[in-house]
Design a protein around this motif. Structure first.
Motif, PDB file in Angstrom:
ATOM      1  N   GLN A   1      46.062  48.799  36.844  1.00  0.00           N
ATOM      2  CA  GLN A   1      45.043  48.399  35.876  1.00  0.00           C
ATOM      3  C   GLN A   1      45.347  47.012  35.321  1.00  0.00           C
TER       4      GLN A   1
ATOM      5  N   TYR B   1      52.448  55.367  42.147  1.00  0.00           N
ATOM      6  CA  TYR B   1      51.908  56.228  41.094  1.00  0.00           C
ATOM      7  C   TYR B   1      52.647  57.572  41.119  1.00  0.00           C
TER       8      TYR B   1
ATOM      9  N   HIS C   1      43.361  47.345  30.258  1.00  0.00           N
ATOM     10  CA  HIS C   1      43.258  48.787  30.498  1.00  0.00           C
ATOM     11  C   HIS C   1      44.607  49.484  30.521  1.00  0.00           C
TER      12      HIS C   1
ATOM     13  N   ASP D   1      47.232  50.516  43.360  1.00  0.00           N
ATOM     14  CA  ASP D   1      46.130  50.366  42.412  1.00  0.00           C
ATOM     15  C   ASP D   1      46.685  50.345  40.994  1.00  0.00           C
TER      16      ASP D   1
ATOM     17  N   VAL E   1      48.092  53.770  39.127  1.00  0.00           N
ATOM     18  CA  VAL E   1      47.250  54.968  39.166  1.00  0.00           C
ATOM     19  C   VAL E   1      46.830  55.333  40.583  1.00  0.00           C
TER      20      VAL E   1
ATOM     21  N   TRP F   1      44.792  55.662  43.828  1.00  0.00           N
ATOM     22  CA  TRP F   1      43.939  54.646  44.432  1.00  0.00           C
ATOM     23  C   TRP F   1      42.463  54.967  44.183  1.00  0.00           C
ATOM     24  N   GLY F   2      41.731  53.933  43.769  1.00  0.00           N
ATOM     25  CA  GLY F   2      40.312  54.096  43.486  1.00  0.00           C
ATOM     26  C   GLY F   2      40.021  54.344  42.029  1.00  0.00           C
ATOM     27  N   THR F   3      41.058  54.493  41.196  1.00  0.00           N
ATOM     28  CA  THR F   3      40.835  54.744  39.773  1.00  0.00           C
ATOM     29  C   THR F   3      41.304  53.591  38.893  1.00  0.00           C
ATOM     30  N   GLY F   4      41.875  52.558  39.500  1.00  0.00           N
ATOM     31  CA  GLY F   4      42.360  51.413  38.739  1.00  0.00           C
ATOM     32  C   GLY F   4      41.460  50.200  38.899  1.00  0.00           C
ATOM     33  N   ASP F   5      42.020  49.028  38.639  1.00  0.00           N
ATOM     34  CA  ASP F   5      41.247  47.783  38.652  1.00  0.00           C
ATOM     35  C   ASP F   5      41.555  46.883  39.842  1.00  0.00           C
TER      36      ASP F   5
ATOM     37  N   TYR G   1      42.129  56.163  52.278  1.00  0.00           N
ATOM     38  CA  TYR G   1      41.374  55.227  51.441  1.00  0.00           C
ATOM     39  C   TYR G   1      41.123  53.922  52.204  1.00  0.00           C
TER      40      TYR G   1
END
Length: 348
Positions: free
Chosen positions: A284, A324, A288, A282, A293, A295-299, A342
């Protein structure tokens, strides 16, 4: 060169991975492997709703023991049954000459230089000395590769398969422009002995080299899957793909997003029949900060990509690549488990 039809990926992946499904459907059965380090009660299964989730063993680079046996235990402990195997565990198992340089120290300094960080005078001197030692070691390894038999690679494959783990890709440092043809030939033979359908390498950015690799891959029946970082674009692989049906993609979806490409799902749809495996992380977008980052917090649209693969029955494996920063108090095994969870949630 004319491209094959949409069943190309399914046929080539399954055709070189006989027994793959059997190895992935045995979660409840007992596990017996000779070395005590590999003892476990269950074989892993990370085939989820028809999507094979794997991991590149680079993800465990922070773990203290980098042997083939320890690496296998990390994979099994994560509950994963299919991998992209880095070269060192396999080559060291087969008796490769010992590296006088600590690879983790060397690559840490190299990453810093590539990122534009300023090294101290002592660090610059240390890095230069490391490079000299690495160059001499590379020559020694090239000679070793020219004579080593495949017996230990076959043995390693059996050890992994007996534990319920299939090797779908092999990534030794043997396919670069500075490697000899004999080393490339060795790498392809070793991949076949390990049961891999393809090898992975950084795209060399040289058309003559991709032409040669495609031809040599065809000779051995092993696909050449080119990886990319932020130089990836929708047309990044096109020349290599036209050169040979044995040239293919090792797409990195996270890096693709960090490169600023719009609609990252489109490359999966448009080139799915030439993708051999897909690195997943993951990251950004440039807007951004391009961060790597949790997983689930990026783009990166990981969930949507997994569902696209599931819904269209694409057969290439999705490779977890842990890049990460590992949170304090955790370790690589626990973080890879989180990435697998995830995937499970995304596909449920």
């Amino acid at each position: 060169m004319k491209k094959k039809k949409n069943n190309f990926s399914r046929r080539r992946f399954i055709g070189t991975s006989v027994g793959f499904a059997a190895a992935t459907a045995v979660r409840g059965s007992s596990l017996f492997v000779g070395p005590s380090i590999l003892e476990s009660q269950n074989k892993p299964n990370s085939l989820i709703k028809g999507v094979q989730i794997g991991v590149i063993t680079y993800s465990f680079r922070s773990m203290p023991d980098q042997s083939a046996e320890a690496t296998l235990k990390y994979v099994v402990d994560c509950g994963i049954n299919a991998i992209e195997l880095m070269g060192d565990p396999a080559e060291n198992y087969a008796g490769k000459p010992e590296n006088p340089v600590n690879p983790r120290d060397y690559y840490a300094l190299r990453r810093s230089k590539r990122a534009g960080e300023t090294l101290s005078a002592a660090q610059e001197k240390e890095f230069a000395e490391m490079e000299d030692k690495m160059a001499a070691h590379s020559q020694e390894v090239a000679q070793w590769r020219s004579t080593v038999p495949m017996d230990k690679f076959v043995e390693l494959r059996k050890m992994y398969n007996d534990a319920g783990v299939t090797i779908y890709a092999f990534k030794p440092r043997a396919f670069g422009m500075n490697n000899t043809d004999a080393e490339i030939d060795w790498g392809l033979r070793a991949a076949k002995a390990l049961g891999a359908s393809h090898v992975t390498l950084e795209h060399p950015g040289d058309d003559a080299h991709t032409q040669k690799l495609g031809s040599m891959g065809e000779k051995h029946g092993i696909y050449i899957a080119y990886h990319g970082h932020e130089q990836q674009t929708p047309t990044f692989w096109d020349t290599a793909l036209e050169q040979s049906n044995y040239n293919s993609l090792n797409l990195d979806l996270g890096h693709y997003v960090a490169a600023g490409n719009a609609n990252p799902l489109e490359i999966i749809s448009s080139k799915h029949d030439r993708i051999m495996s897909m690195h997943t992380k993951d990251r950004q977008t440039p807007e951004h900060g391009k961060g790597n980052v949790l997983w689930g917090t990026g783009d990166t649209p990981i969930t949507q990509a997994l569902q696209l693969i599931r819904d269209n029955n694409y057969k290439f494996p999705v490779t977890i690549e842990l890049e990460y920063d590992i949170p304090e108090g955790s370790n690589a095994i626990e973080e890879v488990k989180k990435c697998l969870q995830y995937c499970e949630k995304s596909l449920s």
